[in-house]
Design a protein around this motif. Sequence first.
Motif, mmCIF file in Angstrom:
data_model
loop_
_atom_site.group_PDB
_atom_site.id
_atom_site.type_symbol
_atom_site.label_atom_id
_atom_site.label_comp_id
_atom_site.label_asym_id
_atom_site.label_seq_id
_atom_site.Cartn_x
_atom_site.Cartn_y
_atom_site.Cartn_z
ATOM 1 N N MET A 1 0.355 8.881 -13.536
ATOM 2 C CA MET A 1 -0.519 7.734 -13.416
ATOM 3 C C MET A 1 -1.169 7.454 -14.762
ATOM 4 O O MET A 1 -1.454 8.372 -15.519
ATOM 5 C CB MET A 1 -1.586 7.982 -12.352
ATOM 6 C CG MET A 1 -1.019 7.965 -10.946
ATOM 7 S SD MET A 1 -2.258 8.214 -9.666
ATOM 8 C CE MET A 1 -2.014 9.947 -9.358
ATOM 9 N N ARG A 2 -1.416 6.206 -15.004
ATOM 10 C CA ARG A 2 -2.078 5.815 -16.248
ATOM 11 C C ARG A 2 -3.521 6.305 -16.247
ATOM 12 O O ARG A 2 -4.167 6.321 -15.213
ATOM 13 C CB ARG A 2 -2.098 4.307 -16.389
ATOM 14 C CG ARG A 2 -0.805 3.686 -16.752
ATOM 15 C CD ARG A 2 -1.052 2.207 -16.949
ATOM 16 N NE ARG A 2 0.181 1.543 -17.296
ATOM 17 C CZ ARG A 2 0.259 0.260 -17.539
ATOM 18 N NH1 ARG A 2 -0.804 -0.506 -17.458
ATOM 19 N NH2 ARG A 2 1.402 -0.284 -17.841
ATOM 20 N N LYS A 3 -4.014 6.652 -17.408
ATOM 21 C CA LYS A 3 -5.430 6.992 -17.517
ATOM 22 C C LYS A 3 -6.240 5.726 -17.315
ATOM 23 O O LYS A 3 -5.832 4.637 -17.707
ATOM 24 C CB LYS A 3 -5.728 7.610 -18.877
ATOM 25 C CG LYS A 3 -5.105 8.978 -19.039
ATOM 26 C CD LYS A 3 -5.448 9.586 -20.361
ATOM 27 C CE LYS A 3 -4.770 10.940 -20.453
ATOM 28 N NZ LYS A 3 -5.087 11.636 -21.668
ATOM 29 N N ASN A 4 -7.408 5.863 -16.707
ATOM 30 C CA ASN A 4 -8.328 4.756 -16.469
ATOM 31 C C ASN A 4 -7.826 3.734 -15.457
ATOM 32 O O ASN A 4 -8.319 2.619 -15.416
ATOM 33 C CB ASN A 4 -8.698 4.046 -17.785
ATOM 34 C CG ASN A 4 -9.325 4.993 -18.781
ATOM 35 O OD1 ASN A 4 -10.083 5.878 -18.405
ATOM 36 N ND2 ASN A 4 -8.992 4.834 -20.040
ATOM 37 N N THR A 5 -6.814 4.076 -14.694
ATOM 38 C CA THR A 5 -6.380 3.196 -13.613
ATOM 39 C C THR A 5 -6.310 4.011 -12.335
ATOM 40 O O THR A 5 -6.207 5.229 -12.353
ATOM 41 C CB THR A 5 -4.998 2.559 -13.878
ATOM 42 O OG1 THR A 5 -4.015 3.585 -13.951
ATOM 43 C CG2 THR A 5 -4.991 1.735 -15.158
ATOM 44 N N THR A 6 -6.374 3.314 -11.245
ATOM 45 C CA THR A 6 -6.274 3.951 -9.944
ATOM 46 C C THR A 6 -5.189 3.242 -9.157
ATOM 47 O O THR A 6 -5.237 2.019 -9.006
ATOM 48 C CB THR A 6 -7.617 3.820 -9.190
ATOM 49 O OG1 THR A 6 -8.644 4.414 -9.981
ATOM 50 C CG2 THR A 6 -7.548 4.507 -7.838
ATOM 51 N N PRO A 7 -4.194 3.984 -8.679
ATOM 52 C CA PRO A 7 -3.171 3.316 -7.873
ATOM 53 C C PRO A 7 -3.785 2.793 -6.581
ATOM 54 O O PRO A 7 -4.805 3.309 -6.097
ATOM 55 C CB PRO A 7 -2.146 4.415 -7.609
ATOM 56 C CG PRO A 7 -2.853 5.689 -7.847
ATOM 57 C CD PRO A 7 -3.970 5.414 -8.793
ATOM 58 N N ARG A 8 -3.165 1.769 -6.054
ATOM 59 C CA ARG A 8 -3.637 1.170 -4.810
ATOM 60 C C ARG A 8 -2.447 0.650 -4.030
ATOM 61 O O ARG A 8 -1.358 0.470 -4.580
ATOM 62 C CB ARG A 8 -4.631 0.049 -5.101
ATOM 63 C CG ARG A 8 -4.029 -1.130 -5.805
ATOM 64 C CD ARG A 8 -5.078 -2.170 -6.238
ATOM 65 N NE ARG A 8 -4.452 -3.343 -6.822
ATOM 66 C CZ ARG A 8 -3.962 -3.427 -8.052
ATOM 67 N NH1 ARG A 8 -4.012 -2.380 -8.853
ATOM 68 N NH2 ARG A 8 -3.418 -4.546 -8.494
ATOM 69 N N LEU A 9 -2.681 0.405 -2.760
ATOM 70 C CA LEU A 9 -1.662 -0.201 -1.902
ATOM 71 C C LEU A 9 -1.996 -1.666 -1.703
ATOM 72 O O LEU A 9 -3.165 -2.027 -1.556
ATOM 73 C CB LEU A 9 -1.626 0.494 -0.537
ATOM 74 C CG LEU A 9 -1.301 1.983 -0.532
ATOM 75 C CD1 LEU A 9 -1.246 2.482 0.908
ATOM 76 C CD2 LEU A 9 -0.003 2.285 -1.260
ATOM 77 N N GLU A 10 -0.964 -2.490 -1.678
ATOM 78 C CA GLU A 10 -1.130 -3.908 -1.384
ATOM 79 C C GLU A 10 -0.178 -4.295 -0.262
ATOM 80 O O GLU A 10 0.958 -3.816 -0.222
ATOM 81 C CB GLU A 10 -0.803 -4.772 -2.611
ATOM 82 C CG GLU A 10 -1.764 -4.620 -3.759
ATOM 83 C CD GLU A 10 -1.433 -5.546 -4.926
ATOM 84 O OE1 GLU A 10 -0.428 -6.303 -4.862
ATOM 85 O OE2 GLU A 10 -2.186 -5.516 -5.913
ATOM 86 N N GLU A 11 -0.638 -5.171 0.624
ATOM 87 C CA GLU A 11 0.255 -5.746 1.620
ATOM 88 C C GLU A 11 1.329 -6.542 0.887
ATOM 89 O O GLU A 11 1.084 -7.078 -0.192
ATOM 90 C CB GLU A 11 -0.509 -6.663 2.570
ATOM 91 C CG GLU A 11 -1.403 -5.903 3.520
ATOM 92 C CD GLU A 11 -1.998 -6.818 4.578
ATOM 93 O OE1 GLU A 11 -1.280 -7.695 5.101
ATOM 94 O OE2 GLU A 11 -3.189 -6.656 4.867
ATOM 95 N N ILE A 12 2.501 -6.621 1.480
ATOM 96 C CA ILE A 12 3.571 -7.415 0.905
ATOM 97 C C ILE A 12 3.287 -8.885 1.222
ATOM 98 O O ILE A 12 3.085 -9.248 2.384
ATOM 99 C CB ILE A 12 4.954 -7.009 1.461
ATOM 100 C CG1 ILE A 12 5.180 -5.494 1.307
ATOM 101 C CG2 ILE A 12 6.065 -7.817 0.791
ATOM 102 C CD1 ILE A 12 5.174 -4.961 -0.096
ATOM 103 N N THR A 13 3.239 -9.710 0.173
ATOM 104 C CA THR A 13 2.931 -11.133 0.305
ATOM 105 C C THR A 13 3.961 -11.924 -0.500
ATOM 106 O O THR A 13 4.725 -11.345 -1.292
ATOM 107 C CB THR A 13 1.529 -11.441 -0.248
ATOM 108 O OG1 THR A 13 1.547 -11.208 -1.674
ATOM 109 C CG2 THR A 13 0.455 -10.585 0.413
ATOM 110 N N PRO A 14 3.968 -13.249 -0.336
ATOM 111 C CA PRO A 14 4.866 -14.054 -1.187
ATOM 112 C C PRO A 14 4.608 -13.819 -2.681
ATOM 113 O O PRO A 14 5.539 -13.853 -3.486
ATOM 114 C CB PRO A 14 4.547 -15.493 -0.782
ATOM 115 C CG PRO A 14 4.096 -15.382 0.642
ATOM 116 C CD PRO A 14 3.320 -14.078 0.690
ATOM 117 N N LYS A 15 3.376 -13.516 -3.038
ATOM 118 C CA LYS A 15 3.019 -13.313 -4.441
ATOM 119 C C LYS A 15 3.648 -12.048 -5.034
ATOM 120 O O LYS A 15 4.015 -12.028 -6.213
ATOM 121 C CB LYS A 15 1.496 -13.259 -4.574
ATOM 122 C CG LYS A 15 1.009 -13.162 -5.998
ATOM 123 C CD LYS A 15 -0.506 -13.184 -6.056
ATOM 124 C CE LYS A 15 -0.978 -13.010 -7.494
ATOM 125 N NZ LYS A 15 -2.431 -12.982 -7.587
#
Length: 157
Positions: A1-15
């Motif tokens: 993982m990158r330093k200073n970032t936090t992984p997250r989950l996102e719903e699948i969307t058109p975007k």
Amino acid sequence: MRKNTTPRLEEITPKNLDAALGIRVRPDQEFAVTPVVKSLAEAYVHSGSAWPRLIVDGDRAIGFLMAFLDIDWHEDGGSVIRSGLWRLNIAAEEQGKGYGRFAVESVAAEIRARGGKELHVTWHPGGNGPENFYLGLGFRRNGEVVGEETVGVLDLA
């Protein structure tokens, strides 16, 4: 993982659909992992029990997971109801950075929030498969085989 970032989950969307569809595992792992496009089709068909999510770190899509929630495991009217990790695809260049562990922990948290006590997973046995990854996270083989896949369970209590 990158330093200073936090992984997250996102719903699948058109975007973010194209980003999800672009997730590719290593070529030597393709035998053991279903492509994201098929997983999303299955999520559509099983919309009541599938929980697909894009794994994002900063502005980068680094993986895809799909959980199954409260399914009729034996498809016999409900003798066994289970939840678990259905699919996990971590992009080839992002493997070994803790994102797989993050994905499993995220599914475990969702199952716990819904009152679940166990997280199930299946895997293809073999040298390039994910067996050692899952066993290293504390899953244990429960003696079942589905198709050609080993069934593992993680106690969430």
